[in-house]
Design an enzyme around this catalytic site. Structure first.
Site, PDB file in Angstrom:
ATOM      1  CB  SER A 119      -0.899   0.005   1.250  1.00 17.87           C
ATOM      2  OG  SER A 119      -1.666  -1.174   1.333  1.00 17.87           O
ATOM      3  CB  SER A 148      -2.527  -1.787  -3.477  1.00 14.24           C
ATOM      4  OG  SER A 148      -1.632  -0.755  -3.133  1.00 14.24           O
ATOM      5  CG  ASP A 185      -3.019   2.179  -3.871  1.00 10.88           C
ATOM      6  OD1 ASP A 185      -1.798   2.047  -3.784  1.00 10.88           O
ATOM      7  OD2 ASP A 185      -3.776   1.280  -4.296  1.00 10.88           O
TER       8      ASP A 185
END
Length: 379
Positions: free
Chosen positions: A252, A290, A292
């Site tokens: 991340s 991930s 983000d």
């Protein structure tokens, strides 16, 4: 292990100049007047993982919009590229458009304790005030005894006490201590841009906690660095872990954007969104695993004390704010994109090789090879 580190290498020290914009004097988020950054870094132990004992490779980083925990609010907005992560307090930011606390970043399993400590730092226990602080995370369990819960409230308070303007420590420090980026050692990075043109005089600063990305996707100023320095040359830490662990490239990134341009919350949200384009330039894809998550805030308006709270309404019925016209918004977008890109590369360049739990090694990107690859590409 705490305290301030000596200056580390950055992209421009290697002759790598990303983008066409002009960095601020420090090329850091602290180029935005009043913004401070502090870290607590925890490194101890070696060898085989013993949950609850170590090895420990983790920490806390704080970004203070007004220089401390108890300060006036700022306008803010947020954005999600992929949501497999946590950044607390965003619902109130979406609702009110106000950020009322510092932003803290740590590891995935320490968000709760850091959040609670930031609540305690943000309120006065003698009254009934409330706090919904912003605390983000990325996963450091490949190098750190993350399930040992080694981060405490005292570490958040230590990072706040250490928060300063001026140069920002980067790489394997604070919340970025145990992080991996594009299968190299990652961590904290920062950069800034001073705007010219119609938006002359405004500054945009970015700080990232970079813990994402596949090696083969890594780009620096458009150069395919990840292909030129493959895992056969510099091993990936993911090569050393058991099959049931997340796959290489999992991870991340948290991006914090600051500006002194006087922006309204919806404009801050638009700036936060552009951080994703900076990540894409370096090779991030916002994959399924991930997280983000991005937040942008503006210090360009001096909001009255108590803005965003439901008590002591004297003087808050109506107040005036300034706003930058959208004629300059593209320049702000460009600055966010470039500063995000450079902050990630700075995190990679500043990070040093780290041996973590079970002797898993995250190698730093080799400066000589990086410079060689960039020169070969005419950069």
């Amino acid at each position: 292990m705490r305290g301030r580190y000596p200056p580390r290498m950055r992209a421009r020290d290697l002759g790598i100049q990303l983008g066409i914009g002009t960095p601020g004097p420090l090329n850091a988020i602290t180029d935005v007047d009043g913004v401070t950054v502090g870290h607590t870094t925890l490194i101890s132990g070696a060898g085989e993982l013993v949950v609850g004992k170590g090895p420990i490779r983790t920490g806390v980083t704080v970004v203070c919009p007004r220089g401390g925990a108890r300060r006036d609010a700022v306008f803010a907005g947020c954005h999600r590229l992929n949501g497999n992560g946590e950044l607390t307090g965003l619902e109130w930011i979406r609702e009110s458009g106000l950020l009322t606390t510092p932003v803290a970043i740590t590891n995935t399993h320490s968000v709760g304790v850091v959040r609670d400590a930031l609540v305690a730092a943000s309120i006065d226990g003698a009254d009934a005030r409330w706090s919904l602080p912003v605390v983000g995370e990325t996963f450091d369990g490949l190098l750190n005894d993350m399930n040992g819960f080694h981060v405490t409230g005292a570490h958040l308070h230590g990072a706040l006490a250490a928060a300063r303007g001026g140069p920002v420590e980067e790489g394997s420090v604070g919340g970025g201590t145990g992080m991996i980026c594009h299968e190299f050692k990652g961590g904290i990075g920062t950069a800034s841009r001073v705007l010219r043109g119609a938006a002359g005089g405004y500054t945009v600063g970015v700080l990232v906690q970079a813990n994402y990305g596949k090696r083969a996707w890594l780009r620096v100023d458009g150069v395919r660095v990840g292909e030129a320095i493959p895992t056969s040359e510099v091993p990936s830490p993911w090569d050393e872990v058991e099959r049931r662990s997340p796959k290489a490239g999992s991870g991340s990134i948290i991006v914090i954007v600051a500006t002194d341009a006087p922006l309204l919350p919806h404009q801050c949200e638009r700036l936060a969104q552009r951080a994703g384009l900076g990540i894409a330039r370096v090779g991030g894809t916002g994959g399924h695993t991930s997280g983000d998550l991005f937040i942008a805030f503006s210090t360009g308006n001096a909001l009255p004390t108590g803005a965003g709270e439901d008590f002591d309404p004297v003087g808050l019925g109506t107040y005036e704010v300034r706003v930058a016209g959208d004629i300059v918004i593209d320049e702000l977008f460009d600055a966010v994109i470039e500063a995000t890109e450079e902050a990630i590369v700075n995190a990679l360049v500043a990070a040093t090789t780290m041996v973590g739990r079970d002797n898993i090694t995250a190698y730093a990107i080799p400066h000589d090879r990086l410079a060689e690859v960039m020169r070969a590409a005419g950069r």
